[in-house]
Design an enzyme around this catalytic site. Structure first.
Site, short mmCIF file in Angstrom:
data_model
loop_
_atom_site.label_atom_id
_atom_site.label_comp_id
_atom_site.label_asym_id
_atom_site.label_seq_id
_atom_site.Cartn_x
_atom_site.Cartn_y
_atom_site.Cartn_z
N ASP A 44 0.84 -1.20 0.00
CA ASP A 44 0.00 0.00 0.00
C ASP A 44 0.87 1.25 0.00
OD1 ASP A 44 -2.39 1.33 0.07
OD2 ASP A 44 -2.72 1.10 2.21
N SER A 70 1.25 5.27 -1.98
CA SER A 70 0.65 6.21 -2.94
C SER A 70 1.49 6.31 -4.21
CB SER A 70 0.50 7.59 -2.29
OG SER A 70 1.77 8.05 -1.86
N GLY A 114 -3.70 4.23 -9.88
CA GLY A 114 -4.43 5.41 -9.45
C GLY A 114 -3.56 6.29 -8.58
N CYS A 120 -9.21 12.08 -2.25
CA CYS A 120 -7.79 12.38 -2.49
C CYS A 120 -7.57 13.85 -2.82
CB CYS A 120 -7.26 11.59 -3.68
SG CYS A 120 -7.46 9.85 -3.51
N ASP A 178 -8.06 1.70 -9.42
CA ASP A 178 -8.31 2.05 -8.02
C ASP A 178 -8.68 3.51 -7.87
OD1 ASP A 178 -8.19 2.41 -5.26
OD2 ASP A 178 -6.00 2.48 -5.23
N GLY A 202 -13.52 2.67 -2.69
CA GLY A 202 -13.52 3.14 -1.31
C GLY A 202 -14.86 3.78 -1.03
N ARG A 224 2.20 5.01 3.98
CA ARG A 224 1.67 5.03 2.63
C ARG A 224 2.05 6.33 1.91
NH1 ARG A 224 -3.01 5.79 -0.78
NH2 ARG A 224 -3.29 3.83 -1.88
N GLU A 271 -25.50 16.59 -20.39
CA GLU A 271 -26.66 15.93 -20.98
C GLU A 271 -26.76 14.47 -20.52
OE1 GLU A 271 -28.02 16.14 -25.51
OE2 GLU A 271 -26.45 14.65 -25.15
N GLY A 310 -25.98 13.28 -17.69
CA GLY A 310 -26.44 13.15 -16.30
C GLY A 310 -27.91 13.55 -16.22
#
Ligand code: XMP
Length: 502
Positions: free
Chosen positions: A261, A263, A311, A318, A351, A374, A417, A488, A490
């Site tokens: 894990d 970043s 990611g 984030c 991710d 998440g 991390r 449009e 959405g």
């Protein structure tokens, strides 16, 4: 439309899920014919491409069990007080037995009927085991059911102790740990009882079996099982020195896959750890990351990664891209890394940034084999933490970035991390937030799975393998969309609306 390759070349900029649509294809098969079987890592196959993120407000044993039951997998976070606590979570998943309530709400004998009523109104249970600790694992002292408290007047709730009204241990019928579900059912039927406490050889409560549960005993035909028939589970580790000892504990607990894990996965620490892991525990699959470029991907694949997690800064909580100036739009990151990793036979995980089921289909369309979520799971019953009432009567749960000050202060593993362990000055890369109650994953995950199957059907493809082949050979067509087209696409032009519940 254009091919995925052309879309990325043409855009000449970083893209993400919202920037494009996939063109519809021809449908000549039912939704149920769509097969979502996929690779989590080189060696692990899943029936559903869904992973819960190793975040302390997302994945502990309850989430991991539910993810695995529905064909995905959960990765237990590393933000526990000790590595042994994390290993204990892995063990809980491994020990899970279908039909057994492994973590029943319990009560202590000196608690009051009022306390029992609070449990009942929160969880709706009708039979509550009484243990000396008020928790599973404590000595079984009795069982208290609605029948035992029905006759008590409300004004006496506060002054009546559970010990006075419970059915005491000596009058209880219990089962042993080795009991099979079918035998449990026969006992409950024969004795006309609703609940059967399961105890170990020390008479400590290990589980509870409910007759009503057995009757509606759910079927999970796609569950993720290991070779021993136990649910699969992953765990996050960090690149610190002490992680060697943690790994040993996790492996002993039976972990199937470890997630390094970080970043930014392109570090010497991670390369060293990967090499050590692959030489020490070759049987354990390792997911490395996070990465967003081919160069990072090559480094980690060369070091032995069995899958990559993609990611950087795309997650809902984030702020990495804003604070660090580093990262990549998730669509481009997934497409570019997945294409390279495919050439090396390594599956990739998209991710972060998954807002709804259509985003999952798009991530898979860009080459991901699985997605990690998440925020989408953080408001569910199975996520750690209690619900609380927020403004406007909303039922909420906390969701926090693992790089938020909150999470980093909770435990130092979260700092690793983000490479801030030994630094007194903390630079947060995430925020703390709240999520609305999303109900149980037992409803939400089937919704995501069926939603994906509908998406695949609309694209005219029957499996993930076919999807990937047809994306890479150019059969599946994509198109960029303008900002107006995004609006449009959405919900729009309404006075108010309610999002349909699944
Ligand atoms: P979603 O969008 O599903 O994203 O909520 C979850 C993913 O976000 C990453 N993550 C973070 N990234 N700062 C970051 O830059 C953080 O504090 C943070 N916490 C989690 C992680 O990859 C997770 O799976």
């Amino acid at each position: 439309g254009v091919t995925a390759d052309e879309m990325f070349a043409k855009a000449n900029t970083s893209l993400t899920y919202n920037d494009f649509n996939i063109f519809p294809g021809f449908i000549d098969f039912p939704v149920s014919a769509v097969d979502l079987t996929t690779k989590l890592t080189k060696e692990i196959t899943l029936r559903a491409p869904l992973i819960s993120s190793p975040m302390d407000t997302v994945t502990e044993h309850e989430m991991a069990i539910t993810m695995a039951l529905h064909g995905g997998i959960g990765i237990i976070h590393a933000n526990f007080p000790t590595p042994a606590d994390q290993a204990a979570e892995v063990l809980k998943v491994k020990r899970y037995k279908q039909g057994f309530i492994n973590f029943p709400q319990c009560i202590k004998p000196d608690d009051t009927v009022l306390d029992l009523m609070a449990i009942k109104s929160l969880y709706g249970f009708t039979g509550t085991p009484v243990t000396d600790t008020g928790k599973v694992g404590g000595k079984l002292l009795g069982l208290v059911t609605s029948r035992d408290v029905d006759f008590i007047k409300e004004k006496l709730y506060k002054s009546t102790r559970i010990g006075e009204v419970m059915v005491p241990r000596e009058r209880l019928i219990t089962g042993s740990e080795t009991l099979e579900l079918s035998d449990a059912y026969n006992i409950l039927e024969g004795e006309k009882k609703g609940k059967l406490p399961i105890v170990n050889s020390n008479d400590e409560l290990v589980a509870l079996i409910a007759r009503t549960d057995l009757k509606k005993s759910r079927d999970f035909p796609n569950s993720s099982y290991d070779k021993k028939g136990q649910l699969m589970v992953g765990a996050a580790i960090n690149t610190r020195e002490s992680s060697h000892a943690t790994v040993t504990l996790l492996v002993e607990a039976g972990v199937d896959v470890l997630v390094v894990d970080s970043s930014n996965g392109a570090s010497q620490y991670q390369v060293d750890l990967l090499q050590w892991l692959k030489s020490t525990y070759p049987q354990v699959q390792v997911i490395a990351g996070n990465v967003v470029t081919m160069r990072q991907a090559k480094l980690l694949i060369d070091a032995g990664a069995d899958a990559l997690r993609i990611g950087m800064g795309s997650g809902s909580i984030c702020i990495t891209q804003e604070v660090m100036a580093v990262g990549r739009a998730q669509g481009s990151a997934v497409f570019q890394v997945a294409r390279y990793a495919r050439s090396r036979g390594v599956p990739v995980i998209a991710d972060g940034g998954i807002r709804d089921v259509g985003y999952i289909t798009k991530a898979l369309g860009l080459g991901a084999s699985t997605v990690m979520m998440g925020g989408l799971l953080a408001g569910t019953t199975e996520a750690p933490g209690e619900y609380f009432w927020g403004p406007n009567g909303l039922r909420l749960k906390k969701y926090r970035g693992m790089g938020s000050i909150d999470a980093m202060e909770a435990h130092s593993t979260s700092q690793d991390r983000y490479f801030t362990s030994d630094d007194a000055i903390k630079v947060a890369q995430g925020v703390t937030a709240t999520m609305r109650d999303r109900g149980t994953c037992h409803k939400f995950l089937p919704y995501l799975i069926r939603g994906m199957q509908h998406g695949f059907q609309d694209i005219g493809i029957k499996s993930l393998n076919e999807f990937h082949s047809k994306v890479y050979d150019g059969t599946v067509k994509f198109e960029l969309r303008s900002q107006n087209a995004q609006l449009e696409g959405g919900v729009h032009s309404l006075h108010s609306y309610e999002k349909p519940a699944y």
